[in-house]
Design an enzyme around this catalytic site. Sequence first.
Site, PDB file in Angstrom:
ATOM      1  N   GLU A  82       5.290 -25.168  -0.707  1.00 16.34           N
ATOM      2  CA  GLU A  82       4.841 -26.105  -0.797  1.00 16.34           C
ATOM      3  C   GLU A  82       4.901 -27.414  -1.881  1.00 16.34           C
ATOM      4  O   GLU A  82       3.207 -27.825  -1.923  1.00 16.34           O
ATOM      5  CB  GLU A  82       3.315 -24.986  -1.297  1.00 16.34           C
ATOM      6  CG  GLU A  82       2.909 -23.759   0.326  1.00 16.34           C
ATOM      7  CD  GLU A  82       2.408 -24.147   1.226  1.00 16.34           C
ATOM      8  OE1 GLU A  82       2.179 -25.401   1.237  1.00 16.34           O
ATOM      9  OE2 GLU A  82       2.832 -23.398   2.431  1.00 16.34           O
ATOM     10  N   LEU A  83       5.707 -28.026  -1.697  1.00 16.17           N
ATOM     11  CA  LEU A  83       6.045 -28.474  -3.109  1.00 16.17           C
ATOM     12  C   LEU A  83       5.365 -28.083  -4.298  1.00 16.17           C
ATOM     13  O   LEU A  83       5.486 -29.012  -5.184  1.00 16.17           O
ATOM     14  CB  LEU A  83       5.423 -29.875  -2.763  1.00 16.17           C
ATOM     15  CG  LEU A  83       5.578 -31.556  -1.049  1.00 16.17           C
ATOM     16  CD1 LEU A  83       4.195 -32.074  -1.325  1.00 16.17           C
ATOM     17  CD2 LEU A  83       7.125 -30.705  -1.492  1.00 16.17           C
TER      18      LEU A  83
END
Length: 402
Positions: free
Chosen positions: A147-148
């Site tokens: 999710e970065l």
Amino acid sequence: MRTICFYFQVHQPLRIKPYRFFDIGDDHYYWDDYSNKSIMRKVAQKCYLPMNALLLDLINHYNGAFKVSFSISGVCLDQFEAYAPDVLESFKKLVATGHVELLSETDGHALCALKSKDEFTRMVKTHKEKIKKHFDGYEPRVFRNTELIYSDSIGATVAEMGYEGILTEGAKHILGWKSPNYVYQNSIKPELKVLLKNFQLSDDIAFRFSNKTWADYPLTTDKFVRWINNIPKEEETLNLFMDYETFGEHQWADSGIFEFMRALPNAVFNGSDFGFSTPSEVLKGAKMISTIHVPTPISWADEERDLTAWLGNDLQDEAFGKLYELEEKVKQIDDAEIQRDWVYLQTSDHFYYMCTKFFSDGDIHAYFSPYDSPYDAFINYMNVLSDFILRVDKRIKEKNAK
């Protein structure tokens, strides 16, 4: 020439079956095979297969001038093997063109970078081996965390593992007046280059494309090219990062999303001074403009761009804490099923389903959740975790008794 860097996240969690309190100690298989197979086949038909075919056509049509990148979670690769080998083959064809880059991540699409450096590095190595196995020895050089999620310390760990760069969110509260359209460097390990998502233009495609109440609806390629031409000339890199399921799943085919993507390269080539590059090519060609300081982890989720999609309420924190209390024990157990379940139970989606946010972000969480409420998600997960704890403790006792 300025460049557009497309990055797509490819991920499907293994969903847990309904698991009652009375199943604890009796039923040791947790996964909803029917739902997982059904959802994978549905997304394959709506997104993966048609979009992979479209991208392959574009790469061939433009002789490699059009390029994209993917990160495919290990848990998703496992499901491709089990339920969608045709999808896996279509990704192999894309990578074989030489104009598609694969990125590293955690095998289980997990949040372990926030809790355990050992588990994080182990999961990254496992994922790297899966990519090697499925894609003819391919070795990723650029990393993107689940999710970065990124911080200075996470970036430093990634640099220690030998990666050239990392992708993350161009969060406003981190950038301030700065632009995401440059290459930055990690504040602890300056050799690690950081690519930041331009969330405005990315989300115009990923979230707003089919929204008829949006002031800029409908989004056309001509309109999009006008917008990118308004980016100051000295800003050389436009990073468009999004879920791959944007195409056909979140934005349905009848929205025109496939036609938009098919027409976009031609509009960019003929109407702007932009081209397309993979993350490695961006890192090789662009110079770092400055250091980016991210002392507290950020992500690409929700309005806050922080960790509250997965952690922060009592449900999430209790489940997360109880899970990672098992790490040292699990390391000692040589059992394929326990090791498999350990990885899959770490998948971030389980904690995402427990989010109790309301209003717009709450609507997004509800859309992705198979549960009626965050509390149902918590109860089901904790029932499974209770059984898993019993299995782990039993194996440790057996090991110590030898």
